[in-house]
Design an enzyme around this catalytic site. Sequence first.
Site, PDB file in Angstrom:
ATOM      1  N   TYR A   1      -7.274  15.026   1.014  1.00  0.00           N
ATOM      2  CA  TYR A   1      -6.402  15.826   0.167  1.00  0.00           C
ATOM      3  C   TYR A   1      -7.241  16.539  -0.897  1.00  0.00           C
ATOM      4  CZ  TYR A   1      -2.838  13.272   2.717  1.00  0.00           C
ATOM      5  OH  TYR A   1      -2.063  12.756   3.728  1.00  0.00           O
ATOM      6  N   SER A  25       0.821  -1.208   0.000  1.00  0.00           N
ATOM      7  CA  SER A  25       0.000   0.000   0.000  1.00  0.00           C
ATOM      8  C   SER A  25       0.858   1.262   0.000  1.00  0.00           C
ATOM      9  CB  SER A  25      -0.889  -0.006   1.244  1.00  0.00           C
ATOM     10  OG  SER A  25      -1.935   0.925   1.126  1.00  0.00           O
ATOM     11  N   PRO A  26       0.369   2.342  -0.610  1.00  0.00           N
ATOM     12  CA  PRO A  26       1.117   3.614  -0.531  1.00  0.00           C
ATOM     13  C   PRO A  26       1.319   4.034   0.919  1.00  0.00           C
ATOM     14  CG  PRO A  26      -0.649   3.751  -2.157  1.00  0.00           C
ATOM     15  CD  PRO A  26      -0.860   2.467  -1.415  1.00  0.00           C
ATOM     16  N   ARG A  54       1.207  -1.551   7.134  1.00  0.00           N
ATOM     17  CA  ARG A  54       2.039  -1.851   8.294  1.00  0.00           C
ATOM     18  C   ARG A  54       2.686  -3.237   8.247  1.00  0.00           C
ATOM     19  NH1 ARG A  54      -1.807   1.676  10.257  1.00  0.00           N
ATOM     20  NH2 ARG A  54      -1.009   3.400  11.522  1.00  0.00           N
ATOM     21  N   GLN A 109       1.305   6.767  -7.151  1.00  0.00           N
ATOM     22  CA  GLN A 109       0.084   7.423  -6.708  1.00  0.00           C
ATOM     23  C   GLN A 109       0.290   8.931  -6.789  1.00  0.00           C
ATOM     24  OE1 GLN A 109      -1.141   7.911  -2.457  1.00  0.00           O
ATOM     25  NE2 GLN A 109      -2.773   6.446  -2.989  1.00  0.00           N
ATOM     26  N   ARG A 150      -8.043   5.988  -5.743  1.00  0.00           N
ATOM     27  CA  ARG A 150      -8.275   5.735  -4.316  1.00  0.00           C
ATOM     28  C   ARG A 150      -9.304   6.724  -3.809  1.00  0.00           C
ATOM     29  NH1 ARG A 150      -4.413   4.348   0.852  1.00  0.00           N
ATOM     30  NH2 ARG A 150      -4.317   2.407  -0.313  1.00  0.00           N
TER      31      ARG A 150
END
Length: 779
Positions: A586, A425-426, A728, A504, A634
């Site tokens: 964002y 994942s980013p 993680r 991304q 996303r």
Amino acid sequence: MAGPLAMAGAGALRVAVIGGGPGGLYAAALLKRLDPAREITVWERNAPDDTFGFGVVLSDETLGGIEHADPVVHRALQGEFVRWDAIDIVHRGRTLTSGGHGFAALGRRRLLEILHERCASLGVRLRFRTEAPPAAELASAYDLVIAADGVHSLTREAHAEVFAPTVTTHRCRYIWLAADFAFDAFRFEIAETEHGVMQLHGYPYADGRDAADGRDAAEARSTVIVEMREEVWQAAGFAELDEQQSTEQCAKIFADALGGRPLRSNASSWTAFRTVVNERWSHGNTVLIGDAAHTAHFSIGSGTKLAVEDALALAACIEERPDLPAALAAYESERRPVVESTQRAAAASLRWFEELATYTGQPPRQFAFGLLTRSRRVTHENLRLRDPGFTRAVEADFGCPAGTPPMFTPFTLGGLTLRNRVVVSPMDMYSAVDGVPDDFHLVHLGARALGGAGLVMTEMVCVSPEGRITPGCTGLYTREQGDGWRRVTDFVHARSPGTAIGVQLGHSGRKGSTRLMWEGMDEPLPADNWPLAAASPLPYRPGVSQVPHQLDRPQLGAIREQFTSAARRAQRSGFDLLELHCAHGYLLSGFLSPLTNRRTDAYGGSLERRLRFPLEVFDAVRADWPHDRPMTVRISATDWAPGGTTAEEAVEIARAFAAHGADAIDVSTGQVVPDERPEYGRSYQTPFADLIRNTLSVPVIAVGAISSWDDVNSLLLAGRADLCALARPHLHDPQWTLHAAAAQGYEGPAAPWPLPYRAGSRTPPAGRTDDPKPRLTLR
């Protein structure tokens, strides 16, 4: 007079129990058994033979606790149980059976009789047909007040300012009924009617055999619960039917399951399930147990189980602790994590049934697997152990070659075929200087690529200096940055052939110009701040964050060009996939959420208008991005805040991007507003990916606390996701995917070990192995 600070060991405890359900009765029996000198009184407003509902399911774990605490009750229960281990799932005329599950059930009335007898034999005072005095009155006369007064607890409501309850009413109506025969298994049956989807949950609780204590055989019985969405219930006309008419209509709808036999009611009424959560479970010397403290949806069979376990824990804590305040604190500390875990599982199960109509078109075995794993407590690995034959059949339908776990099957997005379903994942690293990726990024992403994932994603790469979150964020707005990324992609393609790498692209919007995460997350820079821009002039943290200026049309056009320019650099940098970041508050996410977009022009208001600018950016980037390379988006599928993006809107957002050419939707949640209240837990974001995938039939990437390879396999087989992105776990172990392959005994082409690392594909031995083995047992 007794009071709230009475010491458990300073004389006989006087206990008042409000409510004579299983939890209250069992708590009274245990406390009296542990100290016969205690004066314990139970108030129950109903008659001793009144009961609502029919069968009760208890787990082996709960029974083990009962056996240890009170063998007399355990022996009585053992003689009553109906046991079975199969689940039948009937869908579109086909019955699929899965075994190895293990259930034990008995009639609720018989359970109460056993507890009444036990309480009476111990000297507990049972006051039937008597309303309990208010808890506050009892609290001044007794050392301990146990409020076991159910989901509609008057005690909880009387002291709501202390307990701080939250009661959530859900979207389905259900009714408890009974059938006068015993099902052979736990049965789920789906009826697709002209009004919508309905479901039956049925299980036996008496099988007609002679009772263990010599009593006459009880007649065979099964509990039958009929459930459906509120709008289906209304359309089917149940709102106009009385109890008997509803019972007869349910028997007609599920005539096949019932073999044409009738259903029986017992003061049965249609209701919507209510989830009860309390911030506190005790107030002075008053404590909540069972449904008064918490509820969990009946589809995981938890109500009586939780109440009995509460009683066990409360009695143990009172026995072990020096005084009552310490005992009540220990009780809540011990039980709350268990209850919250159960409530998370129940919520996942409840949501699955609420969205049942989205799954009815799935292949039969995938549908059955999804039902069995809906709560996330039963997983692929767990089910493989319970019923290997059934699980192998599900895997074969999914397309798993023999010996290949689901996560190691390939998946194609556009012109790109990924060798497995694992995505790194980013993850923002905040380690760049002037937006240039350096050796850190090469090692970070290169190590994850060598670790076996099918797709490795960069962090959010910013499209302009003003679009950075922090000074440490990477970019793609200069040639030097593009060259830095080319170094990374060249390494991945040369040293880990078969691994794809994606970029991304995003713009921070109102969440920019902040310190590095470990210096103060979302804290403004102490100096050298750059101006922020957003959909609306709303600071992320009022009074703390900078107020952004609202973008006008020329500025929107300039930002759109920044995205397309960055996309062209990403192409030249050698990326295999591009993801547009429209999540986490964002810039583009800020246009989508009604909490952050307060515009009154063509870019604000309705969802269609809020989508306008993000779609303009998507279309512009898609036009410049090679058509044989996939492009994903996303999104934040919920803001976890009142008035924010709803799950239904998330489906429409995904629908719009898919219609504009998105190859997959990467479904995340939240981080849009600072006062969000996420429902954290294992795989907690995946229900939103599930909803989008099965509503729209578009590929989705699931994210959010997916931490085990078992979770990945389970999500894929159930059709809840096509790819799983983990963050993680990849920080903890860059070779997470290779280690997952080794743990499952997989050595195929979807997870090849780099040649220099192949010797590490087996776990090194730990500790000495040369100790002599025992040869003789001496007595």
